[in-house]
Write a protein that holds these residues in place. Structure first.
Motif, PDB file in Angstrom:
ATOM      1  N   TYR A 126     -92.811 -14.887 -23.158  1.00 30.73           N
ATOM      2  CA  TYR A 126     -93.248 -14.490 -21.816  1.00 30.73           C
ATOM      3  C   TYR A 126     -93.070 -13.009 -21.514  1.00 30.73           C
ATOM      4  O   TYR A 126     -93.644 -12.505 -20.553  1.00 30.73           O
ATOM      5  CB  TYR A 126     -92.519 -15.320 -20.758  1.00 30.73           C
ATOM      6  N   PHE A 127     -92.240 -12.331 -22.293  1.00 33.83           N
ATOM      7  CA  PHE A 127     -91.956 -10.930 -22.011  1.00 33.83           C
ATOM      8  C   PHE A 127     -92.095 -10.073 -23.276  1.00 33.83           C
ATOM      9  O   PHE A 127     -91.321  -9.150 -23.483  1.00 33.83           O
ATOM     10  CB  PHE A 127     -90.531 -10.784 -21.446  1.00 33.83           C
ATOM     11  N   ALA A 128     -93.067 -10.376 -24.106  1.00 33.70           N
ATOM     12  CA  ALA A 128     -93.233  -9.714 -25.409  1.00 33.70           C
ATOM     13  C   ALA A 128     -93.176  -8.184 -25.331  1.00 33.70           C
ATOM     14  O   ALA A 128     -92.528  -7.565 -26.177  1.00 33.70           O
ATOM     15  CB  ALA A 128     -94.528 -10.183 -26.083  1.00 33.70           C
ATOM     16  N   PRO A 129     -93.794  -7.542 -24.350  1.00 32.25           N
ATOM     17  CA  PRO A 129     -93.743  -6.075 -24.306  1.00 32.25           C
ATOM     18  C   PRO A 129     -92.334  -5.524 -24.102  1.00 32.25           C
ATOM     19  O   PRO A 129     -92.074  -4.350 -24.378  1.00 32.25           O
ATOM     20  CB  PRO A 129     -94.640  -5.703 -23.129  1.00 32.25           C
ATOM     21  N   LEU A 130     -91.422  -6.361 -23.615  1.00 26.37           N
ATOM     22  CA  LEU A 130     -90.041  -5.907 -23.368  1.00 26.37           C
ATOM     23  C   LEU A 130     -89.146  -6.022 -24.592  1.00 26.37           C
ATOM     24  O   LEU A 130     -88.061  -5.442 -24.609  1.00 26.37           O
ATOM     25  CB  LEU A 130     -89.398  -6.751 -22.261  1.00 26.37           C
ATOM     26  N   VAL A 131     -89.574  -6.784 -25.576  1.00 30.83           N
ATOM     27  CA  VAL A 131     -88.692  -7.090 -26.713  1.00 30.83           C
ATOM     28  C   VAL A 131     -88.533  -5.870 -27.591  1.00 30.83           C
ATOM     29  O   VAL A 131     -89.501  -5.242 -28.015  1.00 30.83           O
ATOM     30  CB  VAL A 131     -89.217  -8.298 -27.506  1.00 30.83           C
ATOM     31  N   SER A 132     -87.269  -5.568 -27.895  1.00 31.19           N
ATOM     32  CA  SER A 132     -86.956  -4.350 -28.649  1.00 31.19           C
ATOM     33  C   SER A 132     -86.802  -4.586 -30.143  1.00 31.19           C
ATOM     34  O   SER A 132     -86.648  -3.638 -30.880  1.00 31.19           O
ATOM     35  CB  SER A 132     -85.680  -3.697 -28.098  1.00 31.19           C
ATOM     36  N   GLU A 133     -86.797  -5.830 -30.588  1.00 34.43           N
ATOM     37  CA  GLU A 133     -86.623  -6.048 -32.039  1.00 34.43           C
ATOM     38  C   GLU A 133     -87.900  -6.364 -32.727  1.00 34.43           C
ATOM     39  O   GLU A 133     -88.871  -6.741 -32.191  1.00 34.43           O
ATOM     40  CB  GLU A 133     -85.595  -7.141 -32.298  1.00 34.43           C
TER      41      GLU A 133
END
Length: 177
Positions: free
Chosen positions: A170-177
């Protein structure tokens, strides 16, 4: 110069919250710990026994120029059930309550607005506690970075991993890895 802010959230087991927020772009540090109780020096056993009044929580240090407090709250509400008092799945007790411990009036206003905005989308009332942040007590060292070190354990696979998957979905653009 990087500006840092702190968010302190409780929503079930701190291992789960830590696993999710460590993967959010703009988050510099996540510390698992205890907050909101009446004991000066809580420890895991006494918190789990429900004797201290503390909640398992995470203290998140983040860069608001990369990720907003409001976005962190959106993630928080997406990965736990804010409608069940003192429970998240099989974890039952006041230590697993849903709570936002705000750091100042701006965070309080954002949190109140997010709860009001999200309330109509939930079948049951949102019961997330909202209070000024009292002292935070870091948990014992073996609780820090738990999912990253023990992700193959059954609890991590059954409870924490689905929350991390929800973040990625749901928040793919926020994922840092």
């Amino acid at each position: 110069m990087m500006k840092e802010e702190i968010a302190t959230l409780a929503g079930g087991c701190f291992w789960c919250l830590e696993a999710v927020f460590q993967r959010v772009r703009g988050v510099q540090q996540v510390v698992s710990g205890y907050i909101g109780g009446h004991t000066a020096h809580p420890d895991y056993r006494s918190v789990c026994d429900g004797r201290t009044g503390h909640a398992e929580a995470v203290r998140i240090t983040f860069d608001p120029q990369v990720v907003s407090y409001e976005t962190l709250l959106d993630v928080f509400f997406a990965i736990h059930d804010p409608t069940t008092p003192n429970r998240q799945g099989n974890d039952v007790g006041t230590q697993y309550r849903s709570a936002i411990f705000f750091h100042g009036p701006a965070q309080e206003a954002v949190a109140r607005a997010r709860i009001a905005d999200l309330a109509p989308s939930h079948a049951s009332p949102i019961i997330t506690e909202l209070q000024a942040a009292p002292p935070f007590h870091p948990a014992e060292d073996y609780h820090q970075n738990y999912f990253n070190q023990h992700g193959d354990q059954p609890y991590c696979q059954l409870v924490a991993a689905p929350k991390v998957a929800k973040l990625k979905q749901y928040f793919a653009p926020l994922v840092s890895e």
